[in-house]
Design a protein around this motif. Sequence first.
Motif, PDB file in Angstrom:
ATOM      1  N   SER A   4      67.161  58.330  78.074  1.00 28.07           N
ATOM      2  CA  SER A   4      66.415  57.077  78.150  1.00 28.07           C
ATOM      3  C   SER A   4      65.386  57.122  79.275  1.00 28.07           C
ATOM      4  O   SER A   4      65.495  57.904  80.212  1.00 28.07           O
ATOM      5  N   GLU A   5      64.423  56.227  79.173  1.00 28.09           N
ATOM      6  CA  GLU A   5      63.404  56.117  80.211  1.00 28.09           C
ATOM      7  C   GLU A   5      64.055  55.745  81.545  1.00 28.09           C
ATOM      8  O   GLU A   5      63.659  56.217  82.605  1.00 28.09           O
ATOM      9  N   LYS A   6      65.069  54.875  81.510  1.00 25.43           N
ATOM     10  CA  LYS A   6      65.763  54.456  82.729  1.00 25.43           C
ATOM     11  C   LYS A   6      66.439  55.643  83.407  1.00 25.43           C
ATOM     12  O   LYS A   6      66.370  55.787  84.621  1.00 25.43           O
ATOM     13  N   LEU A   7      67.089  56.494  82.625  1.00 21.07           N
ATOM     14  CA  LEU A   7      67.739  57.676  83.188  1.00 21.07           C
ATOM     15  C   LEU A   7      66.702  58.621  83.795  1.00 21.07           C
ATOM     16  O   LEU A   7      66.902  59.160  84.882  1.00 21.07           O
ATOM     17  N   LYS A   8      65.585  58.794  83.126  1.00 16.55           N
ATOM     18  CA  LYS A   8      64.532  59.665  83.654  1.00 16.55           C
ATOM     19  C   LYS A   8      64.006  59.154  84.989  1.00 16.55           C
ATOM     20  O   LYS A   8      63.767  59.925  85.907  1.00 16.55           O
ATOM     21  N   LYS A   9      63.858  57.829  85.128  1.00 15.18           N
ATOM     22  CA  LYS A   9      63.386  57.256  86.391  1.00 15.18           C
ATOM     23  C   LYS A   9      64.434  57.425  87.488  1.00 15.18           C
ATOM     24  O   LYS A   9      64.087  57.725  88.632  1.00 15.18           O
ATOM     25  N   LEU A  10      65.715  57.225  87.158  1.00 14.70           N
ATOM     26  CA  LEU A  10      66.776  57.436  88.147  1.00 14.70           C
ATOM     27  C   LEU A  10      66.762  58.875  88.644  1.00 14.70           C
ATOM     28  O   LEU A  10      66.869  59.135  89.847  1.00 14.70           O
ATOM     29  N   LEU A  11      66.626  59.825  87.724  1.00 18.87           N
ATOM     30  CA  LEU A  11      66.603  61.234  88.112  1.00 18.87           C
ATOM     31  C   LEU A  11      65.355  61.583  88.917  1.00 18.87           C
ATOM     32  O   LEU A  11      65.420  62.407  89.831  1.00 18.87           O
ATOM     33  N   LEU A  12      64.232  60.957  88.606  1.00 18.23           N
ATOM     34  CA  LEU A  12      63.021  61.200  89.388  1.00 18.23           C
ATOM     35  C   LEU A  12      63.230  60.761  90.836  1.00 18.23           C
ATOM     36  O   LEU A  12      62.904  61.497  91.765  1.00 18.23           O
ATOM     37  N   VAL A  13      63.805  59.575  91.037  1.00 20.49           N
ATOM     38  CA  VAL A  13      64.079  59.103  92.394  1.00 20.49           C
ATOM     39  C   VAL A  13      65.040  60.058  93.086  1.00 20.49           C
ATOM     40  O   VAL A  13      64.838  60.429  94.248  1.00 20.49           O
ATOM     41  N   LEU A  14      66.066  60.476  92.399  1.00 20.02           N
ATOM     42  CA  LEU A  14      67.042  61.401  92.976  1.00 20.02           C
ATOM     43  C   LEU A  14      66.381  62.724  93.378  1.00 20.02           C
ATOM     44  O   LEU A  14      66.543  63.192  94.511  1.00 20.02           O
ATOM     45  N   LEU A  15      65.618  63.316  92.487  1.00 23.26           N
ATOM     46  CA  LEU A  15      64.968  64.597  92.782  1.00 23.26           C
ATOM     47  C   LEU A  15      63.966  64.509  93.925  1.00 23.26           C
ATOM     48  O   LEU A  15      63.844  65.421  94.732  1.00 23.26           O
ATOM     49  N   MET A  16      63.250  63.400  94.010  1.00 22.51           N
ATOM     50  CA  MET A  16      62.223  63.255  95.041  1.00 22.51           C
ATOM     51  C   MET A  16      62.798  62.886  96.409  1.00 22.51           C
ATOM     52  O   MET A  16      62.085  62.948  97.402  1.00 22.51           O
ATOM     53  N   THR A  17      64.073  62.511  96.467  1.00 22.97           N
ATOM     54  CA  THR A  17      64.657  62.112  97.750  1.00 22.97           C
ATOM     55  C   THR A  17      65.744  63.062  98.232  1.00 22.97           C
ATOM     56  O   THR A  17      66.168  62.967  99.384  1.00 22.97           O
ATOM     57  N   LEU A  18      66.171  63.988  97.405  1.00 20.23           N
ATOM     58  CA  LEU A  18      67.138  64.998  97.850  1.00 20.23           C
ATOM     59  C   LEU A  18      66.429  66.066  98.673  1.00 20.23           C
ATOM     60  O   LEU A  18      65.223  66.273  98.519  1.00 20.23           O
ATOM     61  N   PRO A  19      67.175  66.771  99.535  1.00 21.32           N
ATOM     62  CA  PRO A  19      66.560  67.889 100.264  1.00 21.32           C
ATOM     63  C   PRO A  19      66.087  68.971  99.297  1.00 21.32           C
ATOM     64  O   PRO A  19      66.660  69.149  98.223  1.00 21.32           O
ATOM     65  N   GLY A  20      65.063  69.670  99.687  1.00 21.68           N
ATOM     66  CA  GLY A  20      64.531  70.745  98.860  1.00 21.68           C
ATOM     67  C   GLY A  20      63.176  70.371  98.287  1.00 21.68           C
ATOM     68  O   GLY A  20      62.631  69.310  98.561  1.00 21.68           O
ATOM     69  N   SER A  21      62.644  71.265  97.487  1.00 26.75           N
ATOM     70  CA  SER A  21      61.333  71.055  96.883  1.00 26.75           C
ATOM     71  C   SER A  21      61.505  70.664  95.426  1.00 26.75           C
ATOM     72  O   SER A  21      61.953  71.475  94.620  1.00 26.75           O
ATOM     73  N   PRO A  22      61.129  69.447  95.078  1.00 33.48           N
ATOM     74  CA  PRO A  22      61.297  69.024  93.688  1.00 33.48           C
ATOM     75  C   PRO A  22      60.238  69.639  92.788  1.00 33.48           C
ATOM     76  O   PRO A  22      59.110  69.871  93.204  1.00 33.48           O
ATOM     77  N   ALA A  23      60.619  69.920  91.575  1.00 37.24           N
ATOM     78  CA  ALA A  23      59.672  70.363  90.562  1.00 37.24           C
ATOM     79  C   ALA A  23      59.766  69.372  89.416  1.00 37.24           C
ATOM     80  O   ALA A  23      60.819  69.202  88.825  1.00 37.24           O
ATOM     81  N   VAL A  24      58.670  68.697  89.141  1.00 38.65           N
ATOM     82  CA  VAL A  24      58.655  67.648  88.130  1.00 38.65           C
ATOM     83  C   VAL A  24      57.617  68.019  87.095  1.00 38.65           C
ATOM     84  O   VAL A  24      56.510  68.429  87.421  1.00 38.65           O
ATOM     85  N   GLU A  25      57.985  67.853  85.840  1.00 37.27           N
ATOM     86  CA  GLU A  25      57.074  68.151  84.751  1.00 37.27           C
ATOM     87  C   GLU A  25      56.893  66.902  83.916  1.00 37.27           C
ATOM     88  O   GLU A  25      57.854  66.188  83.639  1.00 37.27           O
ATOM     89  N   ARG A  26      55.677  66.641  83.503  1.00 38.67           N
ATOM     90  CA  ARG A  26      55.395  65.479  82.665  1.00 38.67           C
ATOM     91  C   ARG A  26      56.108  65.632  81.333  1.00 38.67           C
ATOM     92  O   ARG A  26      56.152  66.706  80.751  1.00 38.67           O
ATOM     93  N   ASP A  27      56.653  64.534  80.839  1.00 38.89           N
ATOM     94  CA  ASP A  27      57.342  64.529  79.558  1.00 38.89           C
ATOM     95  C   ASP A  27      56.299  64.526  78.449  1.00 38.89           C
ATOM     96  O   ASP A  27      55.641  63.517  78.200  1.00 38.89           O
ATOM     97  N   SER A  28      56.123  65.652  77.769  1.00 36.34           N
ATOM     98  CA  SER A  28      55.085  65.761  76.744  1.00 36.34           C
ATOM     99  C   SER A  28      55.407  64.937  75.505  1.00 36.34           C
ATOM    100  O   SER A  28      54.516  64.635  74.715  1.00 36.34           O
ATOM    101  N   ASP A  29      56.665  64.550  75.331  1.00 38.17           N
ATOM    102  CA  ASP A  29      57.039  63.748  74.169  1.00 38.17           C
ATOM    103  C   ASP A  29      56.841  62.257  74.394  1.00 38.17           C
ATOM    104  O   ASP A  29      56.982  61.471  73.472  1.00 38.17           O
TER     105      ASP A  29
END
Length: 181
Positions: free
Chosen positions: A16-41
């Motif tokens: 779901s879109e909600k899950l994707k947003k939760l994971l984006l926040v998680l990835l961008m705030t955890l230690p390390g370098s996030p890699a995010v790719e636009r959802d082509s679908d």
Amino acid sequence: MFSEVDVSVQVGGKASEKLKKLLLVLLMTLPGSPAVERDSDIDQKEVHFCSSAQDIKKRRHVAHALFTSLSHSRAREEALLYGTFSFLPFHTSNSSNSTAPPPPPVLAFLRSWGCVHFLILLNIGPQTHALDPAWAPSLPEAGVYVASTGMDRLGATSLDTLVLQPHEAIVIKLFEAGAYS
């Protein structure tokens, strides 16, 4: 403390879109370098689920604003780049019935660098959660919203009055009394 670990998360397909947003926040705030790719679908899926072109435009705007806010904060805040990572036990002020199953957990953690602290809260469940005022007495009690999954929270906040909505993630920059950053 947190040791560096390679974590790879791929969300696609029926997430779901909600899950994707939760994971984006998680990835961008955890230690390390996030890699995010636009959802082509996303363009094709939005046509089926939205009733109008205006709804599609609004959803894209919110998603873009969330990513922009998180990436800009990460670029300028040492706490999100180099800061320590601490899991926080989460307690809500909701009374629990011993016969009812426990609600889905709220993930809470702190990123800190000097006197700058970022509180990250992720409510993965379908219920609202109010913070228990005695939840984390060592944390500063005031802060300002940096981002939320709906990008609808702005300005100053007090942890005493904070209520997490279902499937919501919030990033708050906390302020210690007498410290300004």
